[in-house]
Design an enzyme around this catalytic site. Structure first.
Site, mmCIF file in Angstrom:
data_model
loop_
_atom_site.group_PDB
_atom_site.id
_atom_site.type_symbol
_atom_site.label_atom_id
_atom_site.label_comp_id
_atom_site.label_asym_id
_atom_site.label_seq_id
_atom_site.Cartn_x
_atom_site.Cartn_y
_atom_site.Cartn_z
ATOM 1 N N LEU A 71 -20.978 26.640 45.946
ATOM 2 C CA LEU A 71 -19.963 27.634 46.274
ATOM 3 C C LEU A 71 -18.687 27.285 45.518
ATOM 4 O O LEU A 71 -18.259 26.125 45.508
ATOM 5 C CB LEU A 71 -19.667 27.643 47.774
ATOM 6 C CG LEU A 71 -20.530 28.523 48.670
ATOM 7 C CD1 LEU A 71 -20.120 28.329 50.128
ATOM 8 C CD2 LEU A 71 -20.426 29.989 48.290
ATOM 9 N N ASP A 72 -18.056 28.281 44.885
ATOM 10 C CA ASP A 72 -16.796 28.051 44.185
ATOM 11 C C ASP A 72 -15.727 27.586 45.168
ATOM 12 O O ASP A 72 -15.799 27.880 46.374
ATOM 13 C CB ASP A 72 -16.328 29.331 43.501
ATOM 14 C CG ASP A 72 -17.195 29.707 42.312
ATOM 15 O OD1 ASP A 72 -17.871 28.823 41.762
ATOM 16 O OD2 ASP A 72 -17.195 30.896 41.937
ATOM 17 N N PRO A 73 -14.684 26.885 44.687
ATOM 18 C CA PRO A 73 -13.609 26.442 45.591
ATOM 19 C C PRO A 73 -12.977 27.584 46.394
ATOM 20 O O PRO A 73 -12.665 27.408 47.575
ATOM 21 C CB PRO A 73 -12.595 25.808 44.627
ATOM 22 C CG PRO A 73 -13.432 25.307 43.496
ATOM 23 C CD PRO A 73 -14.526 26.327 43.327
ATOM 24 N N ALA A 75 -14.384 30.202 47.497
ATOM 25 C CA ALA A 75 -15.359 30.815 48.396
ATOM 26 C C ALA A 75 -15.503 30.001 49.675
ATOM 27 O O ALA A 75 -15.288 28.788 49.697
ATOM 28 C CB ALA A 75 -16.707 30.953 47.703
ATOM 29 N N ARG A 241 -18.734 36.779 40.909
ATOM 30 C CA ARG A 241 -17.584 36.980 40.001
ATOM 31 C C ARG A 241 -17.966 37.910 38.848
ATOM 32 O O ARG A 241 -17.161 38.731 38.406
ATOM 33 C CB ARG A 241 -17.109 35.634 39.457
ATOM 34 C CG ARG A 241 -16.296 34.826 40.464
ATOM 35 C CD ARG A 241 -15.775 33.552 39.861
ATOM 36 N NE ARG A 241 -16.829 32.579 39.605
ATOM 37 C CZ ARG A 241 -16.887 31.786 38.536
ATOM 38 N NH1 ARG A 241 -15.971 31.882 37.586
ATOM 39 N NH2 ARG A 241 -17.851 30.905 38.419
#
Length: 387
Positions: A71-73, A75, A241
């Site tokens: 998971l991206d930061p 998110a 994204r």
């Protein structure tokens, strides 16, 4: 006659790490065994997935730990964390579908395609798009679908339809995809142009959950942006994204992702998740036993006592080694008679060779099964042996 396994086990993802254990092992301090199992974490916005794993390594006093899907930061939501022997499940759990809620900002583009990036373009929304967002505003969920169905937002509907039909997607330049041995995001940060190949993906579902028109005129700092809220279920490898980027391209405006929450990863949902700051005891209590977590995510077969012994030795098995034989052509979880995980296995595929000139049909041999990954006997967090 040659028999081979149905499929080689997928390679272990690079995010499965073995960091240094705490200076004093937890077993020595508490007398309890190191845990094995799956922990569903509700990741907060801010830390990276690697940060979460590092924190849990310290909290649980474990060495082998990883996660099943980054998971991206920016998110939040479901991060499936694998502890001990459960790290062997990573290639299979990572490959499962994911569900998200997302907010896309229209009219503003960023270099990273999300709110953490630098703004690269701004553009006022065309009148038709403002009108369509107005038709969708306040009518999310079933009402949003109804508004789309009755043709209230035809161009937004067409953009969503194109995304549902997508079979390939180009990852963001700021991603962990490797290019000539280097991470794409490292090259992008260094100012190098990154040209990534499209990857196979599938969109299981995509629906409007809400919308806002934003402030009129050109986007500016402090102005409320025009947004589109979405609910989606997608295959492994799909970047939300990139969805923001591609929806903007369909609608003729720059766009980026301003919020993302993963609500499910395979069988694991946010309702099952525990907070990262819950504390060591609560984290241990929330750890799902290896057999339970594996059986909730993969097909299950049950071994006999003899089959259990042969599977632990890595030997080829026949149907007689199972009380319930595998019914699935791919990987399955093999459990011993007590319900503990012994292996991940798959049917072998027979390659039949018939002698030249022979008129007899080839004989069909009984099916055989191969071990893909073996599991050592583990003790759960309550101290019960697995065999």
């Amino acid at each position: 006659m040659k028999q081979t396994a149905q499929a080689d086990p997928p390679p272990m993802p690079e995010h499965i790490t073995e960091g240094a254990p705490p200076p004093e092992p937890e077993r020595a301090k508490t007398g309890r065994p190191r845990p094995d199992g799956v922990l569903v974490i509700d990741k907060p916005r801010g830390p990276t997935s690697h940060d979460v794993v590092a924190r849990l390594r310290r909290a649980l006093g474990v060495k082998r730990i990883g996660h099943a899907g980054t998971l991206d930061p920016m998110a939040s939501g479901v991060l499936v964390v694998l502890v001990g022997e459960a790290t062997k499940l990573a290639p299979y759990l990572t490959a499962q579908d994911k569900r998200y809620t997302a907010r896309v900002v229209l009219g503003v583009g960023t270099d990273t395609l999300d709110a953490d990036g630098e703004i690269t373009s701004e553009q006022p929304l065309p009148g038709w798009l403002d009108e369509e967002l107005g038709a969708l505003a306040g009518s999310g969920g079933p009402l949003g679908a109804e508004a789309l169905a009755r043709g209230a937002a035809p161009r937004v509907a067409a953009a969503l339809g194109a995304e549902r039909a997508r079979r390939e997607q180009t990852p963001p330049a700021y991603s962990a995809v490797k290019v000539a041995g280097q991470r794409s995001y490292a090259l992008a940060r260094a100012g190098q142009a990154v040209d990534l190949a499209a990857r196979a993906v599938e969109v299981r579902s995509l629906a409007v959950a809400g919308a806002s028109r934003g402030d009129p005129g050109a986007p500016s700092e402090g102005a409320a942006p025009a947004t589109l809220d979405l609910e989606l279920e997608v295959s492994k490898g799909y970047y939300v994204r990139s969805l923001a980027r591609d929806l903007g391209a369909h609608l003729g405006v720059p766009a980026h992702l301003s919020a993302l929450r993963r609500t499910a990863s395979g069988a694991f949902t946010v309702a099952q998740a525990v907070r990262l700051d819950a504390g060591a005891e609560a984290l241990r209590a929330a750890l799902r036993p290896l057999a339970d977590a594996a059986a909730s995510s993969l097909p299950v077969a049950h071994l006999t006592e003899g089959g259990t012994r042969r599977a632990r030795l890595g030997q080829s098995l026949t149907e007689s080694d199972f009380s319930t034989a595998p019914a699935h052509p791919g990987a399955a979880v093999w459990l011993d008679p007590d319900g503990h995980v012994v292996a991940l296995g798959a049917p072998e595929v027979a390659e039949v060779t018939v002698a030249a000139g022979s008129e007899s049909p080839p004989a069909l041999l009984p099916p055989r099964f191969s071990v893909l990954r073996g599991f050592t006997a583990v003790t759960d967090v309550r101290g019960n042996p697995s065999r």
